[in-house]
Design a protein around this motif. Structure first.
Motif, mmCIF file in Angstrom:
data_model
loop_
_atom_site.group_PDB
_atom_site.id
_atom_site.type_symbol
_atom_site.label_atom_id
_atom_site.label_comp_id
_atom_site.label_asym_id
_atom_site.label_seq_id
_atom_site.Cartn_x
_atom_site.Cartn_y
_atom_site.Cartn_z
ATOM 1 N N GLY A 41 41.701 35.332 34.799
ATOM 2 C CA GLY A 41 41.776 35.796 36.179
ATOM 3 C C GLY A 41 43.177 35.533 36.696
ATOM 4 N N LYS A 76 36.581 36.116 27.764
ATOM 5 C CA LYS A 76 36.944 36.299 29.172
ATOM 6 C C LYS A 76 38.435 36.502 29.407
ATOM 7 C CE LYS A 76 33.098 33.531 31.006
ATOM 8 N NZ LYS A 76 32.733 32.379 31.872
ATOM 9 N N ARG A 310 35.531 32.858 39.796
ATOM 10 C CA ARG A 310 34.370 33.701 39.527
ATOM 11 C C ARG A 310 34.061 34.595 40.731
ATOM 12 N NH1 ARG A 310 29.112 33.001 40.743
ATOM 13 N NH2 ARG A 310 29.456 30.845 41.396
ATOM 14 N N ILE A 313 36.756 37.302 41.171
ATOM 15 C CA ILE A 313 36.485 38.398 40.235
ATOM 16 C C ILE A 313 35.388 39.308 40.798
ATOM 17 C CG2 ILE A 313 35.474 38.930 37.970
ATOM 18 C CD1 ILE A 313 36.958 36.504 36.860
ATOM 19 N N GLN A 314 34.390 38.705 41.408
ATOM 20 C CA GLN A 314 33.309 39.482 42.012
ATOM 21 C C GLN A 314 33.846 40.409 43.105
ATOM 22 O OE1 GLN A 314 30.118 37.002 43.502
ATOM 23 N NE2 GLN A 314 29.049 38.717 44.458
ATOM 24 N N VAL A 316 36.804 41.619 43.357
ATOM 25 C CA VAL A 316 37.610 42.668 42.724
ATOM 26 C C VAL A 316 36.708 43.690 42.043
ATOM 27 C CG1 VAL A 316 39.313 43.147 40.920
ATOM 28 C CG2 VAL A 316 39.635 41.168 42.418
ATOM 29 N N ASN A 317 35.756 43.211 41.244
ATOM 30 C CA ASN A 317 34.896 44.119 40.477
ATOM 31 C C ASN A 317 34.005 44.977 41.372
ATOM 32 O OD1 ASN A 317 35.987 43.160 38.111
ATOM 33 N ND2 ASN A 317 34.283 41.803 37.623
ATOM 34 N N GLU A 318 33.583 44.416 42.496
ATOM 35 C CA GLU A 318 32.729 45.170 43.419
ATOM 36 C C GLU A 318 33.541 46.032 44.384
ATOM 37 O OE1 GLU A 318 29.892 42.603 45.314
ATOM 38 O OE2 GLU A 318 29.167 41.772 43.412
ATOM 39 N N LYS A 319 34.869 46.014 44.194
ATOM 40 C CA LYS A 319 35.797 46.831 44.995
ATOM 41 C C LYS A 319 35.701 46.535 46.485
ATOM 42 C CE LYS A 319 35.943 50.518 41.526
ATOM 43 N NZ LYS A 319 37.089 49.871 40.847
ATOM 44 N N TRP A 324 43.449 42.557 42.530
ATOM 45 C CA TRP A 324 43.797 41.130 42.546
ATOM 46 C C TRP A 324 44.936 40.818 43.521
ATOM 47 C CZ3 TRP A 324 41.157 37.190 40.525
ATOM 48 C CH2 TRP A 324 40.246 37.440 39.487
#
Length: 595
Positions: A41, A76, A310, A313-314, A316-319, A324
């Motif tokens: 990350g 990861k 963690r 990242i959530q 970022v991944n969920e937009k 980042w």
């Protein structure tokens, strides 16, 4: 103008006191620290404190701080994260501690040497060079594997066939002892055979592991036969497909420190319970050189922020954020993009202190450090975020004046610039009130206000459209009230900013604010996303003085009376984009007082 200014004096804390005593005792030839993030990350503000501590100690005591990728988990980790870590670290230490950064020759791995008459491995650091790179824990896989074999041969490690779930169950709990694995007493020969076959790839993932043989009844759960190696058939970002067994963090970390000659291994407080294992591994390998020592400090937890990798990242991944480097995130790349100078982040990270006590740091302390730094370095400019047109009816049509404006009142060497003034200007909509409340000292019908660097004007007429919305103000100017004029010393309570309508340039302005509405987003176990600030970003089109067409990414700007801003990477010659770094004052504190 440089965005870097001199940092505050070197801080003092209990870790620096330990290091100072070691220097006075001449315990080590040179102080050697390290910053070892896992490339899974982007770095965040908590890492900034660790960077400033580890590199700061190296800087203050004439030592070296190695940048090392703790890359032992191929599932990861990614080259993107490696690159971002290097960029963030270099940005934060540039002009401050870059001369103390420990790197290695590209592709270099530990050398076989003789220390005190015994075989040994060592990888030294360089602080400069054209072909250098960070250290990688994965560069030590051969040596770490040899160390694992050594523990097996000493009867200090064994191959276990328990599944991950069974391993956790056998470990027990803090209030009850664990129980021995059925495979704990395998012979040394069988363990060596199985471990070498694990390395060759004969067994599926998670079917076997290598564990230290310590004591399943110890109070410290981390000493209950901890895992040293796991099977993972996965491509590694740095070693490719060469390995299918990977060392666990606790095993690789202490040995990486040893291989690099680290003297002070400084970790956050959660690793305090791991320290006995750190020492056990090193002490049971008969290593010939002095062993590194681990020291712990409390991590940085600012209010109104999330610093869990963690959870970042959530987001970022969920937009929920744009990436980042979204300026609302506490990632170092987001902080940099927002326009916060590295020197401000360093001053904050060092100013909060180093202790053993876990606490939340008030974000106001962080914001104060930012304002204090930007006030010194930011170029002043005029910009109107929510414009309303003003026509100065007694100012000649077609006339243009070039007025003098100060670039930075905090820096006499910053000089002055010319700004255009004409009959039609824009002012902030908030600087006019038709039905003014008491003590409203800006523009109102029949009232006067001073235009900064220009004239005193009086509002004579309010023009509205068919819907009753104000579209224009018609004013008269005291044409003798400009600096040096006969009436320039008239006492006027309000001064506002403006831009010439004919000369203004448009810019997209992104108004960033705190990302959460609550100081502790996860308090009482709530979902941190439930307290996201819906107003953390507002995008508007502003009217700016024409000099801003030459704005530079390296500069910082104060839009006078509004906030501090920085040019965003999305800017182009066709479209200017500015990010609000921070407001001039803590508006949240004011709102809290109302509540």
């Amino acid at each position: 103008m440089s965005s870097e200014t001199k940092d505050a004096a070197a801080p003092s804390d209990f870790i620096r006191d330990i290091v100072a005593n070691h220097v006075a005792e001449k315990k080590y030839p040179q102080i050697h620290t390290r910053f070892p993030p896992e490339p899974n990350g982007y770095l965040h503000i908590g890492h900034a404190k660790s960077i400033c501590l580890n590199f700061g100690i190296a800087r203050e005591f004439g030592g070296i701080c190695n940048l090392r990728m703790d890359d032992t988990n191929p599932a990861k980790e990614d080259v993107e994260y490696v690159d971002s870590i290097q960029e963030d670290v270099n940005w934060l230490i540039n002009g401050w501690a870059e001369k103390n950064q420990g790197l290695k020759e590209k592709g270099q791995t530990p050398e076989s040497i003789t220390s005190n008459g015994k075989p040994d491995f060592y990888l030294g650091a360089k602080t400069s060079g054209s072909s250098v790179e960070p250290f990688y824990a994965s560069d030590y896989f051969e040596q770490i594997y040899e160390y694992a074999l050594a523990l097996i041969k000493k009867g200090k490690a064994y191959v276990c066939d328990l599944s991950p779930k069974e391993t956790d169950e056998y470990r027990g709990a803090p209030d009850r002892p664990g129980k021995d694995s059925p495979w704990r007493n395998r012979s040394i020969e069988e363990n060596l055979d199985l471990f070498m076959r694990m390395k060759k790839g004969e067994f599926p993932d998670a079917t076997r592991s290598l564990r230290a043989k310590i004591d399943m009844a110890l109070p410290n759960i981390w000493l209950r036969d901890p895992l040293l190696y796991r099977i993972r058939h996965a491509e590694h970002h740095h070693t490719g497909g060469k390995w299918c067994v990977y060392p666990l963090y606790d095993f690789a970390h202490c040995l990486s420190d040893y291989l690099e000659g680290i003297t002070h291994s400084i970790c956050t407080l959660e690793f305090e319970v791991h320290r006995p294992l750190y020492d056990w591994i090193l002490e049971n390998l008969d290593l010939p050189r002095p062993l590194p020592k681990q020291y712990e400090f409390a991590k940085l937890i600012p209010s109104y922020m999330i610093v869990s990798k963690r959870k970042l990242i959530q987001l970022v991944n969920e937009k929920i954020v744009t990436g980042w480097d979204d300026p609302r995130l506490p990632t170092i790349s987001g902080i940099r993009r927002r326009g916060i100078p590295a020197s401000a982040l360093r001053n904050f990270a060092m100013g909060v202190g180093v202790t053993k006590y876990i606490s939340v740091t008030d974000i106001a302390v962080y914001e104060h450090a930012i304002r204090e730094e930007l006030n010194k370095i930011a170029l002043r400019r005029l910009a109107v975020l929510r414009p309303i047109k003003v026509v100065i009816t007694n100012y000649p049509e077609g006339r243009l004046e070039e007025l003098d404006a100060v670039n930075n009142p905090e820096d006499e060497n910053a000089g002055k610039r010319k700004i255009p003034f004409s009959r039609e200007i824009y002012i902030e909509r908030d600087d006019f009130m038709e039905n003014a409340v008491p003590k409203f000292f800006r523009l109102k019908p029949g009232g006067e206000v001073r235009l900064k660097y220009a004239y005193i004007i009086k509002c004579d007429e309010v023009v509205k459209d068919a819907a009753g919305q104000i579209t224009e103000l018609r004013c008269t100017a005291d044409l003798d009230s400009k600096t040096g004029g006969a009436t320039s010393n008239r006492k006027i309570k309000g001064t506002i900013h403006w831009v010439s309508a004919a000369h203004a340039i448009d810019a997209e302005v992104r108004l960033y604010d705190r990302f959460f509405t609550e100081a502790e987003p996860e308090k009482d176990g709530r979902d941190f996303k439930s307290v996201l600030n819906p107003h953390s970003l507002e995008v508007i089109t502003a009217k700016c003085e024409p000099s801003l067409k030459d704005a530079k990414a390296s500069e910082r700007y104060q839009f006078e009376r509004l906030a501090y801003f920085a040019l965003d990477k999305d800017s182009s010659a066709q479209k200017l984009v500015f990010n609000r770094t921070i407001t001039l004052r803590d508006t949240w504190a004011k709102e809290a007082q109302k509540g």
